[in-house]
Write a protein that holds these residues in place. Structure first.
Motif, PDB file in Angstrom:
ATOM      1  N   ARG A  84      -6.865  -0.316   0.070  1.00 32.02           N
ATOM      2  CA  ARG A  84      -6.298   0.890  -0.023  1.00 32.02           C
ATOM      3  C   ARG A  84      -7.291   1.798   0.282  1.00 32.02           C
ATOM      4  O   ARG A  84      -6.939   3.149   0.783  1.00 32.02           O
ATOM      5  CB  ARG A  84      -5.809   0.930  -1.505  1.00 32.02           C
ATOM      6  N   PHE A  85      -8.435   2.047  -0.348  1.00 29.42           N
ATOM      7  CA  PHE A  85      -9.641   2.950   0.029  1.00 29.42           C
ATOM      8  C   PHE A  85      -9.958   3.067   1.665  1.00 29.42           C
ATOM      9  O   PHE A  85      -9.925   4.068   2.365  1.00 29.42           O
ATOM     10  CB  PHE A  85     -10.796   2.568  -0.811  1.00 29.42           C
ATOM     11  N   ALA A  86     -10.206   1.686   2.119  1.00 31.34           N
ATOM     12  CA  ALA A  86     -10.435   1.753   3.469  1.00 31.34           C
ATOM     13  C   ALA A  86      -9.519   1.982   4.764  1.00 31.34           C
ATOM     14  O   ALA A  86      -9.859   2.408   5.581  1.00 31.34           O
ATOM     15  CB  ALA A  86     -11.167   0.420   3.722  1.00 31.34           C
ATOM     16  N   VAL A  87      -8.250   1.513   4.548  1.00 34.11           N
ATOM     17  CA  VAL A  87      -7.323   1.634   5.572  1.00 34.11           C
ATOM     18  C   VAL A  87      -6.885   3.086   6.033  1.00 34.11           C
ATOM     19  O   VAL A  87      -7.173   3.247   7.402  1.00 34.11           O
ATOM     20  CB  VAL A  87      -5.936   0.857   5.274  1.00 34.11           C
ATOM     21  N   PRO A  88      -6.762   4.219   5.144  1.00 41.63           N
ATOM     22  CA  PRO A  88      -6.450   5.472   5.831  1.00 41.63           C
ATOM     23  C   PRO A  88      -7.917   5.814   6.582  1.00 41.63           C
ATOM     24  O   PRO A  88      -7.525   6.551   7.522  1.00 41.63           O
ATOM     25  CB  PRO A  88      -6.410   6.270   4.445  1.00 41.63           C
ATOM     26  N   VAL A  89      -9.282   5.589   6.082  1.00 44.84           N
ATOM     27  CA  VAL A  89     -10.368   6.063   6.754  1.00 44.84           C
ATOM     28  C   VAL A  89     -10.358   5.322   8.166  1.00 44.84           C
ATOM     29  O   VAL A  89     -10.371   5.872   9.280  1.00 44.84           O
ATOM     30  CB  VAL A  89     -11.683   5.559   6.203  1.00 44.84           C
ATOM     31  N   GLN A  90      -9.996   3.965   8.014  1.00 47.03           N
ATOM     32  CA  GLN A  90     -10.003   3.523   9.503  1.00 47.03           C
ATOM     33  C   GLN A  90      -8.888   3.660  10.340  1.00 47.03           C
ATOM     34  O   GLN A  90      -9.043   3.786  11.547  1.00 47.03           O
ATOM     35  CB  GLN A  90      -9.901   1.744   9.193  1.00 47.03           C
ATOM     36  N   PHE A 106       0.830  -1.389  -0.099  1.00 46.98           N
ATOM     37  CA  PHE A 106       0.115   0.055  -0.121  1.00 46.98           C
ATOM     38  C   PHE A 106       0.882   1.228   0.109  1.00 46.98           C
ATOM     39  O   PHE A 106       0.497   2.188   0.676  1.00 46.98           O
ATOM     40  CB  PHE A 106      -0.742   0.177   1.111  1.00 46.98           C
ATOM     41  N   ALA A 107       2.095   1.272  -1.043  1.00 39.60           N
ATOM     42  CA  ALA A 107       2.716   2.541  -0.864  1.00 39.60           C
ATOM     43  C   ALA A 107       1.727   3.630  -1.479  1.00 39.60           C
ATOM     44  O   ALA A 107       1.061   3.563  -2.199  1.00 39.60           O
ATOM     45  CB  ALA A 107       3.896   2.479  -1.856  1.00 39.60           C
ATOM     46  N   PRO A 108       1.719   4.772  -0.844  1.00 34.72           N
ATOM     47  CA  PRO A 108       0.733   5.756  -0.889  1.00 34.72           C
ATOM     48  C   PRO A 108       0.924   6.067  -2.613  1.00 34.72           C
ATOM     49  O   PRO A 108       2.076   6.186  -3.041  1.00 34.72           O
ATOM     50  CB  PRO A 108       1.118   6.900  -0.229  1.00 34.72           C
ATOM     51  N   ILE A 109       0.054   6.437  -3.264  1.00 32.04           N
ATOM     52  CA  ILE A 109       0.160   7.201  -4.561  1.00 32.04           C
ATOM     53  C   ILE A 109      -0.355   8.667  -4.208  1.00 32.04           C
ATOM     54  O   ILE A 109      -1.798   8.833  -4.116  1.00 32.04           O
ATOM     55  CB  ILE A 109      -1.326   6.446  -5.615  1.00 32.04           C
ATOM     56  N   GLU A 110       0.389   9.515  -4.251  1.00 31.06           N
ATOM     57  CA  GLU A 110       0.107  10.998  -3.789  1.00 31.06           C
ATOM     58  C   GLU A 110      -0.697  11.735  -4.920  1.00 31.06           C
ATOM     59  O   GLU A 110      -1.513  12.316  -4.613  1.00 31.06           O
ATOM     60  CB  GLU A 110       1.221  11.651  -3.430  1.00 31.06           C
ATOM     61  N   ASN A 111      -0.188  11.542  -6.162  1.00 30.63           N
ATOM     62  CA  ASN A 111      -1.006  12.378  -7.051  1.00 30.63           C
ATOM     63  C   ASN A 111      -2.682  11.705  -7.439  1.00 30.63           C
ATOM     64  O   ASN A 111      -2.664  10.618  -7.734  1.00 30.63           O
ATOM     65  CB  ASN A 111      -0.152  12.176  -8.398  1.00 30.63           C
ATOM     66  N   GLY A 112      -3.412  12.780  -7.207  1.00 31.03           N
ATOM     67  CA  GLY A 112      -4.791  12.335  -7.460  1.00 31.03           C
ATOM     68  C   GLY A 112      -4.961  11.834  -8.725  1.00 31.03           C
ATOM     69  O   GLY A 112      -5.619  10.705  -8.806  1.00 31.03           O
ATOM     70  N   LYS A 113      -4.341  12.311  -9.812  1.00 33.25           N
ATOM     71  CA  LYS A 113      -4.794  12.004 -11.382  1.00 33.25           C
ATOM     72  C   LYS A 113      -4.219  10.285 -11.327  1.00 33.25           C
ATOM     73  O   LYS A 113      -4.561   9.438 -11.759  1.00 33.25           O
ATOM     74  CB  LYS A 113      -4.139  12.679 -12.303  1.00 33.25           C
ATOM     75  N   GLU A 114      -2.931  10.054 -10.867  1.00 38.33           N
ATOM     76  CA  GLU A 114      -2.072   8.850 -10.719  1.00 38.33           C
ATOM     77  C   GLU A 114      -3.202   7.859 -10.053  1.00 38.33           C
ATOM     78  O   GLU A 114      -3.297   6.527 -10.145  1.00 38.33           O
ATOM     79  CB  GLU A 114      -0.887   8.864 -10.357  1.00 38.33           C
ATOM     80  N   ARG A 115      -3.869   8.178  -8.926  1.00 38.25           N
ATOM     81  CA  ARG A 115      -4.657   7.580  -8.034  1.00 38.25           C
ATOM     82  C   ARG A 115      -5.887   6.960  -8.648  1.00 38.25           C
ATOM     83  O   ARG A 115      -6.138   5.823  -8.620  1.00 38.25           O
ATOM     84  CB  ARG A 115      -4.826   8.180  -6.695  1.00 38.25           C
ATOM     85  N   PHE A 116      -6.366   7.936  -9.400  1.00 42.93           N
ATOM     86  CA  PHE A 116      -7.464   7.592 -10.100  1.00 42.93           C
ATOM     87  C   PHE A 116      -7.352   6.481 -11.153  1.00 42.93           C
ATOM     88  O   PHE A 116      -7.980   5.742 -11.401  1.00 42.93           O
ATOM     89  CB  PHE A 116      -8.355   8.843 -10.794  1.00 42.93           C
ATOM     90  N   GLU A 117      -6.253   6.918 -12.042  1.00 45.95           N
ATOM     91  CA  GLU A 117      -5.651   5.944 -13.068  1.00 45.95           C
ATOM     92  C   GLU A 117      -5.206   4.472 -12.341  1.00 45.95           C
ATOM     93  O   GLU A 117      -5.598   3.634 -13.355  1.00 45.95           O
ATOM     94  CB  GLU A 117      -4.489   6.609 -13.682  1.00 45.95           C
ATOM     95  N   TYR A 118      -4.865   4.452 -11.391  1.00 45.66           N
ATOM     96  CA  TYR A 118      -4.631   3.386 -10.811  1.00 45.66           C
ATOM     97  C   TYR A 118      -5.695   2.388 -10.592  1.00 45.66           C
ATOM     98  O   TYR A 118      -6.073   1.248 -11.143  1.00 45.66           O
ATOM     99  CB  TYR A 118      -3.737   3.174  -9.370  1.00 45.66           C
ATOM    100  N   CYS A 168     -10.053  13.649   0.337  1.00 48.35           N
ATOM    101  CA  CYS A 168      -9.869  12.262   0.419  1.00 48.35           C
ATOM    102  C   CYS A 168      -8.713  11.811   1.001  1.00 48.35           C
ATOM    103  O   CYS A 168      -7.628  12.309   0.646  1.00 48.35           O
ATOM    104  CB  CYS A 168     -10.169  11.513  -1.024  1.00 48.35           C
ATOM    105  N   THR A 169      -8.483  11.094   1.685  1.00 45.04           N
ATOM    106  CA  THR A 169      -7.311  10.324   2.415  1.00 45.04           C
ATOM    107  C   THR A 169      -6.805   9.281   1.834  1.00 45.04           C
ATOM    108  O   THR A 169      -5.946   8.611   2.282  1.00 45.04           O
ATOM    109  CB  THR A 169      -7.282  10.386   4.048  1.00 45.04           C
ATOM    110  N   CYS A 170      -7.630   8.625   0.906  1.00 40.13           N
ATOM    111  CA  CYS A 170      -7.502   7.257   0.452  1.00 40.13           C
ATOM    112  C   CYS A 170      -6.132   7.387  -0.756  1.00 40.13           C
ATOM    113  O   CYS A 170      -6.518   7.417  -1.590  1.00 40.13           O
ATOM    114  CB  CYS A 170      -8.529   6.733  -0.091  1.00 40.13           C
ATOM    115  N   ARG A 171      -5.175   7.146  -0.265  1.00 38.39           N
ATOM    116  CA  ARG A 171      -4.001   7.200  -1.025  1.00 38.39           C
ATOM    117  C   ARG A 171      -3.367   5.657  -1.093  1.00 38.39           C
ATOM    118  O   ARG A 171      -2.478   5.438  -1.547  1.00 38.39           O
ATOM    119  CB  ARG A 171      -2.955   8.110  -0.342  1.00 38.39           C
TER     120      ARG A 171
END
Lengths: 524, 409
Positions: free
Chosen positions: B368-374, B278-290, B406-409
């Motif tokens: 990846r989506f849940a862990v930062p929230v949790q 779960f290495a963070p994907i900081e860039n929003g566009k890259e995250r969406f693309e992932y 969003c914190t979901c990185r």
């Protein structure tokens, strides 16, 4: 509170397509005898590792309405339906009889059905007319298959089917092949995410644009609507390049039915329908095969079937064909059957049930015409026919018989005249002939398990590409009007990444005869 | 060796060693057959009406059944690392009449807790016998590793066990074949992906937490370490001992610390893996693309929802209500809604990934989506009866949180 429901768990297979995925069916039988079916994942199944497509997950709908035996529209005992069938077959002129089974029945049932048909010197029709349209020497190639694991090891995979909608459990094998470094070449109007290269070609162009090697696998399918030219071109491509072929089939036991009816002359569905319409066929016996769901023009089929003297239907599921039938012989649901199917890989699979009700009905019918066949003998014959020694789930493969002689081809693909245009070019030119409010396209059906089995899905739309939608001036949320052969349908649409000049549909449209027709669009 | 403990002395917080009284049960079950004995005793004495167990078909195949038949419970004995089923999914209103007991890996136990919160079942009527778990394996991969690494015919396997970091297969000829799990995982075999980064190894959220970690070497395979976590756990174990189905005794301090040490090591390995995956994907566009790229092969079969043990919505669910196959979004609303919906409930059990026909790494995506929230709300689903943060949250609770979005990185 104590629960008194009885639960039976069947380690069974999905009847949705020729891959025959493994699954569990949980049958909860209430105190009143009512059975509720639910699906569970069988991760140890070698074909699919427990993964299922949407058809597999919707099997409870497929099994929702168990069949009851009927004679002339009245509920009857099974024995009475069998007796009525014997009478109908006895009184029918032998020439006017036809026996039809596409591959939804077990090998043992198919065997018994062939024995019954044989009593009248008839062959069982499977609807796979493509066999008869191809040289006999190619038939072995159609029945010679390979395991899905081998697809993963290919260096190149040429997909002539859409694994996303037609054979979804093929997709993971293709993705794994890609992960292993294979190049994925897709041939068809839909642009598939898995494709490294995408072509929309006519059969005559395969040799010009496609270059498989000995490490390649060509994946195609044969079904009742198959274009013989396409199949011939695929087999020729395989022959010339030395690549392997995986020929998929639409029904769980299409491969078994194909092998058991090998060397018999097969009609296309269209010819069969013509035979019924013209009065040449007066008595039709359908085994686990819904003629109406299979023929694209339901109205025409209903009209033709009404001309029959007798329609005998042996089936486990209710449908319009059963309502039209003079006699319905009710069989047990697929998962309760004892017996085997041969999947598209050539793997013999046990269905997992313990009932021979349907087989016994066929056996009784055959006995009435002097042919005896008990279940164990049928089972033994099936194994002998397939060259297998023992029953089991994982061990078996179809016999890999080499082609008996040189392929009776017309020109090999590589000799096609250069300069032929691909479909997309041809069609984009043809588009210009029409005004922006009315353009033509080729209708291509995405032949999914839902379509073959007449089960409702949520695909109540057609697919067009953005360019065509813009040309037509269609707006989001609206509908598109499609015309063909004097009929019109107004239907929702979706923007998809597909070739220009194509219209894709996952459901049969009530405007066409057999596929491949040109349709016209206009804005609503 | 310490004295046997009498039933009446068992209390919450006890850490004990136990074994089945019957030689037959000891030989059938893993680690002395305590879990099988607890289940059998619960049925035999009427403490529960039914037991939910895996009915064994082969070493690689079993399916869940509810049974009131003690014999069937005995036949289900033994560890089945190659049958990665989450049993909690089978606990539904229509199946949960009466009292039920079940063996539970940490992810089963966590899913039970989440299902209780969603009123699918009653906590009082469900007895959860937890099993410590270092991970399970998909039968398809097991077959592959047998053929390619162990060079064994899957049909020749008589049993398996995980011992000291090695996966051991026992063949019908009585031989043992061991390979370090690390070596298997280096070949992308071994445990399921989600097990490798799982954050709960001992199900302390169950009524009893059982397993072989902490068992002294001389008693290995002969006894089970059991932690009594709740009053229901006390009830279960007292019932087993007083009915003569099992015996328990106090372990020494060395065993207790050994269990804690194994757990710490396992959790450390998971944490390391989690950091890698779960290495963070900081860039929003890259995250969406992932996310878009990972989901592009989705065929919308709905298997991920059907198999999810914490999804209790049934047919009438938001993820399907706002989704249509006719849509042409870059990423379907089905997934978007599910990401949000599972962000405070995904336990990372890996079932969705197991059954996905397009082999999308769904558990990774949900996690990846849940862990930062949790993490943000210091909430680990399935570990307590705490109300999920989205249900408990008041606006002011979030005032001290840094930034927004969003914190979901």
């Amino acid at each position: 509170m104590q629960v008194n429901n009885r639960e039976n768990v069947y380690a069974s297979i999905c009847p949705g397509c020729g891959l025959a995925c493994g699954l569990y069916l949980r049958e909860t039988v209430s105190e009143t005898g009512e059975a509720l079916v639910s699906v569970d994942f069988r991760k140890s199944a070698q074909v699919n590792a427990g993964k299922l497509c949407s058809f597999g997950l919707k099997l409870p709908l497929y099994y929702a309405e168990p069949q009851t035996s009927m004679v002339k529209g009245q509920k009857s005992e099974l024995e009475a339906a069998i007796s009525a069938s014997i009478e109908a077959l006895k009184t029918a002129p032998v020439k006017s009889l036809a026996f039809f089974s596409v591959g939804n029945a077990t090998n043992e049932e198919q065997k018994a059905f062939s024995v019954l048909a044989g009593a009248f010197d008839k062959d069982v029709e499977t609807g796979m007319g493509v066999y008869s349209s191809l040289p006999v020497s190619m038939h072995a190639a159609l029945n010679r298959n390979m395991s899905l694991e081998e697809v993963e090891k290919a260096k190149q995979v040429f997909l002539f089917v859409d694994p996303y909608s037609q054979y979804p459990l093929l997709l993971r094998r293709v993705l794994r092949a890609k992960e292993n470094g294979a190049k994925i070449v897709c041939i068809g109007p839909r642009h598939l995410p898995v494709a490294d290269e995408q072509f929309c070609l006519k059969p005559g162009e395969y040799g010009k644009f496609l270059f498989p090697s000995q490490d390649s696998v060509l994946v195609a399918d044969i079904h009742p609507y198959s274009d013989p030219e396409h199949i011939k071109a695929v087999l020729e491509l395989a022959e010339v390049s030395g690549s392997k072929t995986l020929i998929l089939k639409p029904f769980a036991n299409s491969a078994g039915a194909g092998l058991l009816t090998a060397n018999t002359k097969q009609c296309t569905l269209e010819k069969l329908l013509e035979g019924i319409d013209s009065g040449k066929i007066k008595t039709l016996f359908c085994l686990e095969s819904d003629f109406l769901e299979l023929t694209p023009d339901r109205e025409a089929a209903v009209r033709a079937l009404s001309k029959l003297d007798s329609l005998i239907v042996q089936t486990s599921s209710r449908g319009e064909l059963s309502r039209l039938a003079d006699i319905v012989i009710a069989s047990e649901p697929f998962y309760r059957k004892q017996g085997t199917v041969l999947n598209a890989e050539g793997r013999l699979l046990s269905i997992g049930g313990d009932s021979t009700l349907s087989f016994d009905a066929l056996s009784s019918l055959a006995a009435a015409f002097g042919k005896q066949l008990d279940f164990e003998s049928a089972r033994k014959e099936v194994f002998e026919d397939f060259g297998l020694k023992k029953a089991g789930e994982f061990a078996f493969r179809a016999p890999a018989e080499p082609c008996s002689g040189p392929v009776e081809t017309e020109a090999p693909c590589s000799k096609y005249e250069p300069g032929q245009k691909s479909c997309s070019i041809f069609l984009s030119e043809s588009l210009q002939e029409y005004s922006s409010a009315s353009i033509s396209a080729s209708l291509v059906y995405s032949l999914s398990p839902f379509m073959w089995h007449g089960l409702e899905d949520e695909n109540d739309f057609v697919e067009l590409n953005l360019r065509m939608i813009r040309r037509l001036g269609l707006v989001k949320g609206g509908t598109v009007k499609i015309r063909s052969q004097g009929k019109i349908v107004d239907i929702k649409f979706r923007v998809s990444s597909i070739e220009d000049g194509y219209l894709l549909s996952s459901q049969r449209l009530p405007i066409t005869g057999f596929p491949g027709v040109e349709v016209k669009f206009s804005v609503r | 060796m310490s004295e046997l403990k009498v039933a009446a002395d068992i209390k919450v917080g006890d850490k004990l060693l136990g074994w089945a009284a019957s030689e037959d049960v000891r030989s059938r079950g893993a680690s002395g057959g305590l879990v099988t004995a607890v289940l059998a005793a619960a049925l035999e004495t009427g403490l529960v009406d039914r037991v939910l167990v895996l009915k064994k078909v082969s070493e690689f195949e079993a399916y869940p059944v509810f049974t009131s038949d003690v014999q069937e419970v005995l036949e289900s004995a033994g560890s089945m690392h190659s049958v990665p089923v989450n049993l909690a999914r089978y606990l539904k209103p229509e199946t949960c009449s009466g009292k039920t007991a079940l063996p539970a890996k940490p992810c089963d136990a966590r899913a039970v807790v989440e299902r209780v919160k969603r009123n699918v079942m009653s906590s009082e009527d469900t007895y959860v016998i937890g099993l410590n778990c270092g991970g399970t394996m998909h039968p398809e991969k097991v077959r592959k590793m047998l053929e390619t690494i162990y060079r064994l015919d899957p049909e020749e396997i008589a049993g398996e066990e995980i011992v000291k970091g090695k996966l051991v297969f026992f063949t019908k000829d009585g031989k043992e074949h061991a390979v370090p799990i690390d070596d298997l995982e280096a070949e992308d075999l071994g445990r399921r992906d989600s097990c490798r980064y799982c954050q709960v190894k001992i199900p302390t959220n169950a009524d009893l937490a059982c397993g072989n970690w902490g068992v002294p070497g001389d008693l290995a395979e002969k006894v089970t370490f059991v932690e009594v976590m709740t009053e229901k756990g006390v009830e279960l174990l007292r019932n087993t001992v007083s009915a003569g189905f099992a015996e328990v005794m106090q372990p020494d301090g060395k065993s207790i610390s050994a269990r804690e040490k194994v757990n710490k090591v396992m959790l450390g390995m998971s944490e390391k893996r989690k950091t890698e995956v779960f290495a963070p994907i900081e860039n929003g566009k890259e995250r969406f693309e992932y996310f878009r790229k990972e989901l592009e092969n989705c065929i919308h079969c709905g298997a991920c929802k059907a198999v999810c043990p914490v999804c209790t919505c049934g047919e009438d669910s938001k993820c399907t209500a706002y989704f249509s196959l006719a849509d042409s979004h870059k990423m379907s609303l089905f997934h978007m809604v599910r990401f949000l919906h599972l962000s405070d409930s995904c336990i990372g059990c890996g079932q969705c990934e197991d059954v996905c026909p397009a082999e999308i790494p769904l558990t990774r995506l949900y996690q990846r989506f849940a862990v930062p929230v949790q993490k943000e709300y210091r909430y680990l689903p399935g570990m307590s009866d705490r109300t999920p943060p989205f249900f408990a949250l008041k606006l002011e609770d979030n005032e001290d949180k840094e930034g927004g979005g969003c914190t979901c990185r």
